[in-house]
Motif scaffolding. Structure first.
Motif, PDB file in Angstrom:
ATOM      1  N   THR A 186      -9.304   3.683   0.483  1.00 37.56           N
ATOM      2  CA  THR A 186      -8.293   2.802  -0.098  1.00 37.56           C
ATOM      3  C   THR A 186      -8.744   2.371  -1.478  1.00 37.56           C
ATOM      4  N   CYS A 196       0.820  -1.211   0.000  1.00 38.72           N
ATOM      5  CA  CYS A 196       0.000   0.000   0.000  1.00 38.72           C
ATOM      6  C   CYS A 196       0.858   1.268   0.000  1.00 38.72           C
ATOM      7  N   TYR A 249      -3.683   4.809  -0.663  1.00 39.15           N
ATOM      8  CA  TYR A 249      -4.542   5.383   0.382  1.00 39.15           C
ATOM      9  C   TYR A 249      -4.637   6.882   0.141  1.00 39.15           C
TER      10      TYR A 249
END
Ligand code: HEM
Length: 420
Positions: free
Chosen positions: A99, A58, A94
């Motif tokens: 997300t 991420c 993010y």
């Protein structure tokens, strides 16, 4: 024994034992409730930890809540392109509390378009209802019916009738106040992404433009028609700046023209069948300048490529980058209409790596119509004008995720009417 029972009955001992048991029971229920609540919280926590441990890489950025909104916002398509090379086929971004999972692995396209865990309607729900002022309850209820109505109306068999009727309506509606319409349309299109997210009070001009356009026709039609226009622009720019392609296409167009009485430029869809290279040119322009993203809301937890994705998040494919996949499109940055020669419409699908019109049961219902209209426009323009470009094809703006990329600078061409 009897004596003992008698003793029990007589004394307060029995009552005391009962009271003691009741207190125990009461406490027990309380403790049990606390235990159940704690266990549930723990399980949710464990699940989240597990999901986190097993979630895709991420890009979180360093600013709390905003995440990587600043870097992402500067140039979303460039950002996605860079991160795809860094993180591989599935990664997350993010941004401002949300997300976004980005999938670039073509072996997963089928899952993306067909899985019941992923939903198209909910993805566009907020934007459509906000942009179009459509009643929220009615949207989901009527969506499927409307989709099939559009698909039926714009089916390949009805294209000649429909285009004639739509062009007539357009002309009638926009002959007056044409400039005002263009101004409103540009304002609506330029600020679409902001407009559907911010409250109307912060973006008054956009709201006014939207309301005015809505009075004339539905939002989806405007946004879609604008995509056609942009592709027509890119196709003409690419054709005019590539001498080989230009000559090949003119040869095809001139052959058709010589067969037509009185140099008639009103091409029918039957005529288009005689222009296979034109179709390849439009298709190639569409490949190179496709939508930034197509999305699906995750409505049920799903495992993709070994990663767990959670219900409520958004999963997207990125046609712009997908169409630069060397496996499907060797020498991807080059404008090569020949790569589409002999390819039927049926084969222009995600199975061949082409996702400009999405896929599955929400695949663009206007795709045949859009393609034919774009071909018609490019052909009519080139047949009527001699054009000499004075600038190279402009770079595409990497700012818009919704819709087709805009040019970042002018494309200057001198045109003169052809002698007919
Ligand atoms: C170059 C032109 C166009 C492109 C690139 C394009 C592309 C797309 C894409 C990518 C989607 C989402 C599909 C998915 O998520 O699987 C879509 C949906 C849609 N398009 Fe198009 N489109 C174009 C022109 C048009 C035209 C001309 C119309 C109608 C006049 C149209 C009507 C629609 C509608 C109604 C949907 C929503 C489908 C649904 O609600 O399930 N499009 N389009």
């Amino acid at each position: 024994m009897r004596e003992m029972i008698a003793l029990f009955n007589q004394s307060d001992l029995w009552r005391e034992i009962c009271t003691f048991c009741l207190i125990l029971k009461d406490n027990y229920i309380k403790q049990l409730t606390v235990c159940v609540v704690l266990c549930t919280i723990f399980c949710i926590y464990l699940r989240r930890v597990k999901l986190k441990l097993n979630s895709p890489p991420c890009c979180r950025g360093w600013i709390p809540f905003l995440g990587c909104a600043l870097d992402f916002g500067k140039s979303p398509l460039t950002f996605i392109g860079q991160k795809k090379d860094e993180h591989g086929p599935l990664f997350s971004v993010y941004v401002a509390g949300q997300t976004l999972h980005i999938l670039t692995d073509q072996t997963m396209y089928q899952v993306f378009f067909e899985s019941p865990c992923l939903d198209f309607e909910l993805t566009v729900f907020d934007a459509i209802t906000k942009a179009g002022l459509i009643n929220k309850d009615k949207f989901i209820e009527r969506h499927s019916k409307l989709y099939h109505a559009v698909k039926g109306t714009l089916s390949p068999l009805r294209l000649d009738d429909v285009t004639g009727a739509i062009c007539g309506k357009f002309r009638k509606q926009f002959d007056q106040n044409y400039l005002q319409f263009i101004e409103q349309f540009e304002c609506f299109d330029e600020n679409f992404e902001l407009g559907v997210q911010l409250p109307s009070i912060f973006i008054r001009k956009w709201t006014q433009a939207r309301n005015s356009l809505l009075k004339r026709m539905s939002e989806k039609f405007f946004k879609s028609t604008h995509k056609d226009n942009m592709i027509v622009f890119w196709a003409i720019a690419r054709i005019l700046t590539d001498e080989r392609v230009k000559q090949k296409l003119y040869q095809e167009l001139n052959e058709l023209r010589s067969e037509k009485p009185n140099n008639d430029f009103d091409l029918s869809f039957e005529d288009l069948k005689q222009l296979p290279y034109l179709r390849c040119c439009v298709q190639e322009a569409l490949r190179l300048q496709s939508e930034g993203i197509v999305g699906r809301k995750i409505v049920k937890d799903i495992n993709l490529l070994g990663y767990d994705l959670q219900k409520g998040d958004l999963l997207v494919l990125c046609p712009y980058w997908a169409h630069r996949n060397e496996q499907f499109f060797p020498d991807p940055e080059a404008f090569k209409p020949e790569r589409w020669e002999g390819v039927s419409f049926a084969r222009m699908s995600y199975r061949q790596g082409f996702i400009a019109f999405g896929g599955g049961r929400s695949q663009c219902p206007g795709r045949y119509f859009a393609h034919s209209v774009m071909q018609k426009f490019v052909a009519s323009f080139l047949l009527q004008f001699h054009c000499t470009p004075h600038t190279p094809v402009p770079a595409a703006s990497m700012m818009h995720l919704v819709g087709v990329q805009h040019p970042t600078s002018d494309f200057i061409v001198s045109c003169s009417k052809r002698n007919l």
